[in-house]
Motif scaffolding. Structure first.
Motif, short mmCIF file in Angstrom:
data_model
loop_
_atom_site.label_atom_id
_atom_site.label_comp_id
_atom_site.label_asym_id
_atom_site.label_seq_id
_atom_site.Cartn_x
_atom_site.Cartn_y
_atom_site.Cartn_z
N THR A 1 0.84 -1.21 0.00
CA THR A 1 0.00 0.00 0.00
C THR A 1 0.87 1.25 0.00
N ARG B 1 2.52 12.04 16.20
CA ARG B 1 1.19 11.42 16.18
C ARG B 1 0.61 11.40 17.59
N ASN C 1 -3.93 7.39 19.14
CA ASN C 1 -4.24 6.89 17.80
C ASN C 1 -3.48 5.58 17.59
N LEU D 1 -6.59 0.78 23.91
CA LEU D 1 -7.81 0.04 23.56
C LEU D 1 -7.63 -1.45 23.86
N ARG E 1 -2.96 -7.00 10.21
CA ARG E 1 -2.94 -7.37 8.79
C ARG E 1 -1.65 -8.08 8.44
N MET F 1 3.21 -0.68 12.21
CA MET F 1 3.63 0.18 11.08
C MET F 1 2.55 1.17 10.71
N ILE G 1 -14.28 0.99 8.94
CA ILE G 1 -14.05 2.17 9.77
C ILE G 1 -12.99 3.09 9.16
N THR H 1 -14.92 5.43 16.15
CA THR H 1 -14.68 4.06 15.72
C THR H 1 -13.25 3.85 15.25
#
Ligand code: TXA
Ligand code: MG
Length: 308
Positions: free
Chosen positions: A24, A47, A51, A103, A109, A128, A180, A209
């Motif tokens: 990607t 960042r 997140n 969370l 993935r 990553m 999401i 979400t």
């Protein structure tokens, strides 16, 4: 600086951050065994620490160690889309809180590029995020990464541009799979496995979400002006090579209206090109076809244009 896979492995095992190509976009990688390296990623990107990051595995077999309950269809989704650009949010066990943003879930993935899979197989799971300063378009070439992080960042060269658009992130919420974050895999592709079209659960302050969606994203310095038709504008236009535009506009073609994958591949590189040229105003043709990857492309262009 460009490095070899062996060098990348030593950096990762020593708790350092390296940039790796995926199918990607490029990612800034840290080993989940090194929480201090994960913190470095947040600092490098600027960042927000709430997140969370995607956990990248070398193969499906690594998953069972980190998650217990698989919602309906998970195995079919994995069979169909892994390795590939689908990130699946599942309950997480043994993932450091530095990566999950606190969370109880994590997005997982298996990326498709063999060079990166081999590094993960040797180093163990890696988090990553896309390799870009927070808020900028994701990096799709080594030069993009040197521009954002300086020439000393260790980078594995995966060529000029991988697939271009980030993975689709899905989560099983209220009895059904929801998208999401829109990404490289379309709702239509997912529906072939699910038997229904998964809805896009847009993130709002009330319903976070997908925390990353709250932040400004993908934006170049130039002000993007979105229009569906053009008559007497002047300047630079991001548009399509199979359309006619007024001769007063300089066209930067991102592909044709028949080639969403090419447009996806070129989009971030084109936005960054506008910055390199120092452009302050850029027109964008947003008379786009409906459905499939076009929905992701529209969402990215809208976000890139909103300087809020
Ligand atoms: O294609 C990609 O996904 C690239 C490559 C490098 O793999 N990575 C990427 O990561 O785009 P990043 O960090 O730029 O975007 C991950 C998105 C963020 O919006 C984040 O909020 C969301 O995924 N995310 C991660 N874990 C989550 C979780 N447990 N629940 C909800 N959203 C999550
Ligand atoms: Mg990102």
């Amino acid at each position: 600086m460009l490095i070899t896979p062996e060098e990348a492995l030593s950096y990762l095992n020593a708790g350092d951050v390296v940039a790796l190509p995926t199918e990607t976009v490029y990612g800034l990688a840290a080993s989940i065994a090194h929480p201090e390296a994960i913190k470095k990623i947040y600092a490098l990107k600027g960042r927000p620490s709430n997140n969370p990051l995607i956990v990248h595995l070398a193969s499906v077999s690594q998953l069972q160690q980190y998650t217990k309950a698989l919602p309906p269809h998970t195995e079919n989704l994995i069979t169909q889309f892994w390795p590939g650009p689908l990130s699946i949010v599942l309950d997480a066990h043994g993932i450091p809180e530095e990566a999950t943003g606190g969370l109880a879930t994590a997005a997982f993935r298996v990326p498709a590029l063999p060079i990166t899979q081999n590094i993960i197989a040797a180093a163990g799971p890696l988090v990553m995020p896309s390799a870009n300063l927070s808020g900028k378009p994701s990096g799709t070439s080594p030069q993009d990464l040197f521009d954002d992080f300086g020439d000393d960042l260790p980078v594995i060269d995966g060529g000029e541009r991988p697939g271009g658009i980030e993975s689709t992130v899905i989560h099983y919420l209220d009895g059904e799979w929801r998208i999401i974050r829109l990404g490289a895999i379309s709702a239509e592709q997912l529906s072939k496995v699910l038997g229904y079209l998964p809805l896009f659960a847009a993130t709002t302050q009330d319903q976070p979400t997908c925390p990353g969606q709250l932040y400004r994203h993908y934006a170049p310095k130039a002000r993007l002006q979105l229009q569906k038709s053009f008559s007497n504008e002047t300047g630079v236009l991001i548009g399509f090579s199979d359309r006619r535009y007024p001769s007063t506009l300089e066209l930067i073609a991102v592909g044709t209206t028949e080639t969403p994958y090419t447009v996806g591949e070129n989009l971030y590189a084109t936005l960054r090109e506008c910055d390199r040229r120092g452009l302050t105003n850029v027109w964008v043709d947003i008379d786009l076809p409906e459905g499939g990857l076009w929905e992701t492309i529209k969402e990215r262009i809208n976000k890139a244009a909103s300087h809020g």
